[in-house]
Design a protein around this motif. Sequence first.
Motif, PDB file in Angstrom:
ATOM      1  N   THR A   1       0.847  -1.188   0.000  1.00 56.27           N
ATOM      2  CA  THR A   1       0.000   0.000   0.000  1.00 56.27           C
ATOM      3  C   THR A   1       0.891   1.249   0.000  1.00 56.27           C
ATOM      4  O   THR A   1       2.119   1.132   0.110  1.00 56.27           O
TER       5      THR A   1
ATOM      6  N   SER B   1      -1.177  -2.224   9.083  1.00 56.65           N
ATOM      7  CA  SER B   1      -2.289  -2.461   8.157  1.00 56.65           C
ATOM      8  C   SER B   1      -2.794  -3.888   8.329  1.00 56.65           C
ATOM      9  O   SER B   1      -2.022  -4.807   8.605  1.00 56.65           O
TER      10      SER B   1
ATOM     11  N   GLN C   1      -5.869   0.674   7.930  1.00 55.67           N
ATOM     12  CA  GLN C   1      -4.458   1.049   7.998  1.00 55.67           C
ATOM     13  C   GLN C   1      -4.270   2.327   8.807  1.00 55.67           C
ATOM     14  O   GLN C   1      -5.171   3.174   8.884  1.00 55.67           O
TER      15      GLN C   1
ATOM     16  N   VAL D   1      -5.898   5.233  -4.216  1.00 54.32           N
ATOM     17  CA  VAL D   1      -6.304   4.679  -2.918  1.00 54.32           C
ATOM     18  C   VAL D   1      -7.176   5.713  -2.229  1.00 54.32           C
ATOM     19  O   VAL D   1      -6.767   6.865  -2.048  1.00 54.32           O
TER      20      VAL D   1
END
Length: 477
Positions: free
Chosen positions: A151, A157, A175, A202
């Motif tokens: 990520t 996370s 996260q 994201v």
Amino acid sequence: MKTVLHRVAALVLAVLCVVGLPVPQASATPATRYTNPIAERRADPHIFKHTDGFYYFTATVPEYDRIVLRRATTIQGLASAPETVIWRKHSSGEMAAHIWAPEIHFINGKWYVYFAAGRSDDIWRIRMYVLETSNANPLTGAWTERGRITTPWDTFSLDASTFVNNGVRYLIWAQQEPGISTNSNLYLARMGANPWTITGTVTRLTVPTLAWETRGYKVAEGPTVLQRNGRIFLTYSASATDANYCLGMLTASASADLLNASSWSKSANPVFATNAATGQYGPGHNSFTVSEDGLSDVMVYHDRNYRDINGDPLNDPNRRTRVQKVYYRADGTPDFGIPVPDGATPVRLKAYNTDRFVRHWEYRAKLEANVSPLADSQFKVVQGLAGSGTVSLESTNFPGYYLRHRDLEFWVDRNDGSSTFRNDASFSQRAGLAASSAVSFESLNYPGRYLRHSNGLIVLQAVTDAQGRADATFALE
């Protein structure tokens, strides 16, 4: 046999039309009844129903050292199904501690397990990982480690899950984002070339800011989705993992741009929380599956049956897996109700000839549509207080209170232990007087009189005509 039943059903409908009675609503969803808990000492449960006819169940074990898997052809069957260890933690380095929250998914012809893990040199350096097998039976397949899900930030996370909407596969997870003083927030991204890679934007979906999201810790974790009625309902867990643990919900239109955070709205209050009356504390980290007949959504979650915990709740091993049916309001949104008592899951009594349910209101039994709170219309069908061969209807949100007749009207009263109460609250459950697929309840101490609705109230009356038979017939939903 089916042809005969269809002819009988058609004849019943014809008779109702001739005598001017209301035609029953479309057949109700049959009651989904299970016995809780499904599994002791199994937290963060995930149940996946596959096309091979099996339910697959995985969950966090209290030792945090392995991933286990069970399968059965029924949800209840998972309770006694043998358990297989499909993977164990590494002896050192990555994936060597805190093996948490596995989920099993079938994607493009292969099985995948998403899970979180820490390191031997830093057990709190939690990251997300993926296992894969191409074996048709994931309990016997050899699993390949596909590595870590990358990520934008190399931070705490966990709780990866995945779903498909309009042909696009997404990953959702929790996260800790640099610059935001929370333990974890929720994020969404598209999946890339494989089920362990995200691609593109994201999106931060939510940050825990409300009082019920920040008790003990500022937490939003364990996201999972329920896709129904043109919307996506994303439930998530909030607060510390003790009795404060609860479920929140985000909602988006299935046709919206899911990567636009403004497409999602957050429920102002928890949608599922501790209930002292039913003895259920800290319900959370849920998933969804479907009933054996495919007609009902079933929520899977963990909780404890006591409030007080000594020390860190994460070291308390007694979270257990539970299930209960999901109901829907008139506007199409899910109503999870309350975590129901241990034992047999409750049902609702839906009138055969109207779209209304038996409920209690200030302890009096009535017939009403769109019941709120849901638990006012949920009853456990238990062995009759007057003994075998009878049944009693116990209130879900007032355990120890039963539906009983008093002066030929029905109330929800506390069992006082008397023989009078036992008899007043016990019934012979019969095939429905107006439809054998439904049920009717004949009074034990007034044979020939049935629980029936009349002018919006629930009463005890003899049944002498077609109208009475219809009024005394209920579907168990």
